[in-house]
Design a protein around this motif. Structure first.
Motif, short mmCIF file in Angstrom:
data_model
loop_
_atom_site.label_atom_id
_atom_site.label_comp_id
_atom_site.label_asym_id
_atom_site.label_seq_id
_atom_site.Cartn_x
_atom_site.Cartn_y
_atom_site.Cartn_z
N ILE A 181 0.75 -1.25 0.09
CA ILE A 181 -0.09 0.01 -0.04
C ILE A 181 0.98 1.25 0.18
O ILE A 181 1.73 1.18 0.79
N ARG A 182 0.64 2.16 -0.94
CA ARG A 182 1.50 3.42 -1.06
C ARG A 182 0.48 4.74 -1.20
O ARG A 182 -0.62 4.53 -1.38
N LYS A 183 1.19 5.87 -1.34
CA LYS A 183 0.46 7.13 -1.49
C LYS A 183 1.39 7.52 -2.85
O LYS A 183 2.57 7.54 -3.08
N LEU A 184 0.39 7.85 -3.83
CA LEU A 184 0.92 8.52 -4.97
C LEU A 184 1.27 9.97 -4.79
O LEU A 184 1.10 10.62 -3.83
N LYS A 185 2.53 10.37 -5.66
CA LYS A 185 3.20 11.66 -5.36
C LYS A 185 3.73 11.96 -6.82
O LYS A 185 4.13 11.28 -7.61
N GLU A 186 3.36 13.40 -7.16
CA GLU A 186 4.03 13.82 -8.30
C GLU A 186 5.19 14.76 -8.25
O GLU A 186 5.35 15.51 -7.05
N ILE A 187 6.23 14.47 -8.97
CA ILE A 187 7.58 15.17 -8.69
C ILE A 187 7.86 15.61 -10.28
O ILE A 187 7.58 15.00 -11.28
N GLU A 188 8.73 16.59 -10.31
CA GLU A 188 9.53 17.08 -11.46
C GLU A 188 10.78 16.66 -11.81
O GLU A 188 11.84 16.52 -11.01
N LEU A 189 11.10 15.86 -12.95
CA LEU A 189 12.17 15.45 -13.55
C LEU A 189 12.64 16.02 -14.99
O LEU A 189 11.82 15.77 -15.51
N ALA A 190 13.76 16.53 -15.07
CA ALA A 190 14.07 17.26 -16.25
C ALA A 190 12.93 17.99 -16.98
O ALA A 190 12.73 17.84 -18.30
N GLY A 191 12.18 18.63 -16.19
CA GLY A 191 11.08 19.36 -16.76
C GLY A 191 9.89 18.85 -17.06
O GLY A 191 8.89 19.21 -17.57
N ARG A 192 9.75 17.57 -16.51
CA ARG A 192 8.51 16.65 -16.65
C ARG A 192 8.03 16.20 -15.53
O ARG A 192 8.59 15.90 -14.78
N ILE A 193 6.77 16.28 -15.35
CA ILE A 193 6.04 15.61 -14.12
C ILE A 193 5.79 14.14 -14.29
O ILE A 193 5.26 13.70 -15.28
N VAL A 194 6.46 13.56 -13.37
CA VAL A 194 6.48 11.97 -13.10
C VAL A 194 5.77 11.84 -11.91
O VAL A 194 5.87 12.35 -10.91
N THR A 195 5.09 10.69 -11.89
CA THR A 195 4.12 10.37 -10.84
C THR A 195 5.04 9.06 -10.27
O THR A 195 5.55 8.17 -10.89
#
Length: 318
Positions: free
Chosen positions: A34-48
């Motif tokens: 069981i996990r929690k989703l999170k969005e981060i920015e990598l190289a100018g793109r949003i990655v989940t």
């Protein structure tokens, strides 16, 4: 496979046991994927990515993703102060583990129910004992707790010997831990022969990468492309944020760059067979519509290996 589990009665965990109980609940949630989703920015793109569930400033733990199912769920919560579990998507029934603990710890009478009947908690209790080492006891008048084996025996096929599967894999509907190498640091993993061979090949691939080739890797860009392709092309489960942060923090170190190159090569195995196409065309036109479950397991397994610091160090030395 969905189960309608619920608690009949009132859950009341003694104050002196809440810290222990909450710790066990968070451990169960983590080990049950069981996990929690999170969005981060990598190289100018949003990655989940995903992260382990933890309490916020108000003592509320939120979670909305299962790495065993590889899919998003509706947001569910666990309250550290009241030990109340509020779940909408039941998944494989892993939340029945938490409810089983609620019944065992509660000083008020309550029962784990499935639909309208008292649920047999033997399997859950034994699974809890196996994965976190906590032995539960049930004293309610409607409960008859008996010992059962830690393993479920399955009927053998013709001319085959009786085979035993660990109860844990019965619950998550897996035959092995090929895509979950991040678990059980100090335990033997149940890996298929295919994955054992993969590990040997990855080690040789890693050792064969030249320093100049590794040093040329743009870690953040490469990692961003890998993660997006895992989600959009291969439909793999999401990667842990902790792994991403670690690689970004060591972006100029050769072992991490080599690790990314091996990851990239695993995902690009088909490209050499289509020299008339660009790499992007192969991924979109060939890989995406034709990728197999075993390919997804191999890619997720490699990401999981990188997440496990102990096993990664044994194989790659970093």
């Amino acid at each position: 496979m969905k189960h309608e589990y619920w608690i009949k009665g009132s859950v009341n965990i003694p104050e002196e046991q809440k810290e222990e109980f909450n710790k066990n609940v968070l451990t169960l949630l983590r080990l049950c994927g069981i996990r929690k989703l999170k969005e981060i920015e990598l190289a100018g793109r949003i990655v989940t990515v995903v992260c382990k569930p933890k309490a916020d400033a108000h003592g509320i733990v939120r979670f909305d993703y299962s790495i065993f199912e590889g899919q998003k769920r509706q947001v569910s919560t666990y309250h550290m102060d009241t030990c109340e579990l509020s779940v909408i998507d039941r998944g494989y029934g892993e939340f029945g583990l938490v409810m089983t603990m609620q019944e065992a710890y509660s000083i008020e009478e309550c029962y784990l129910m499935r639909k309208n009947e008292v649920c047999n908690v033997c399997g859950y209790a034994l699974l809890i004992q196996r994965i976190i080492g906590v032995k539960l006891f049930f004293s309610g008048p409607e409960r008859r707790y008996r010992k059962e084996e830690h393993f479920i025996c399955q009927e053998p096929h013709k001319n085959q010997q009786l085979r035993k599967e660990p109860l844990f894999y019965q619950v998550i509907l897996r035959k092995n831990e090929d895509e979950f190498l991040e678990f059980w640091d100090d335990c033997e993993l149940y890996l298929s022969d295919v994955m054992k061979k993969n590990l040997e090949e990855w080690k040789l691939e890693f050792e064969g990468i030249e320093e100049a080739e590794a040093a040329a890797v743009d870690t953040e860009l490469c990692l961003m492309e890998i993660l997006l392709e895992m989600q959009k092309i291969w439909k793999c489960r999401l990667v842990d944020e902790k792994l991403v942060r670690e690689f970004i923090g060591h972006s100029k170190e050769l072992p991490f760059q080599k690790g990314l190159l091996v990851w990239r090569k695993i995902m690009d195995e088909n490209i050499e067979y289509f020299p008339e196409l660009t790499a992007r065309q192969v991924r979109e036109w060939v890989t995406k519509p034709c990728c197999r479950e075993e390919d997804r397991i191999r890619i997720s397994g490699y990401a999981s290996l990188l997440t496990n610091l102990m096993r990664r160090a044994r194989l790659f030395g970093f």
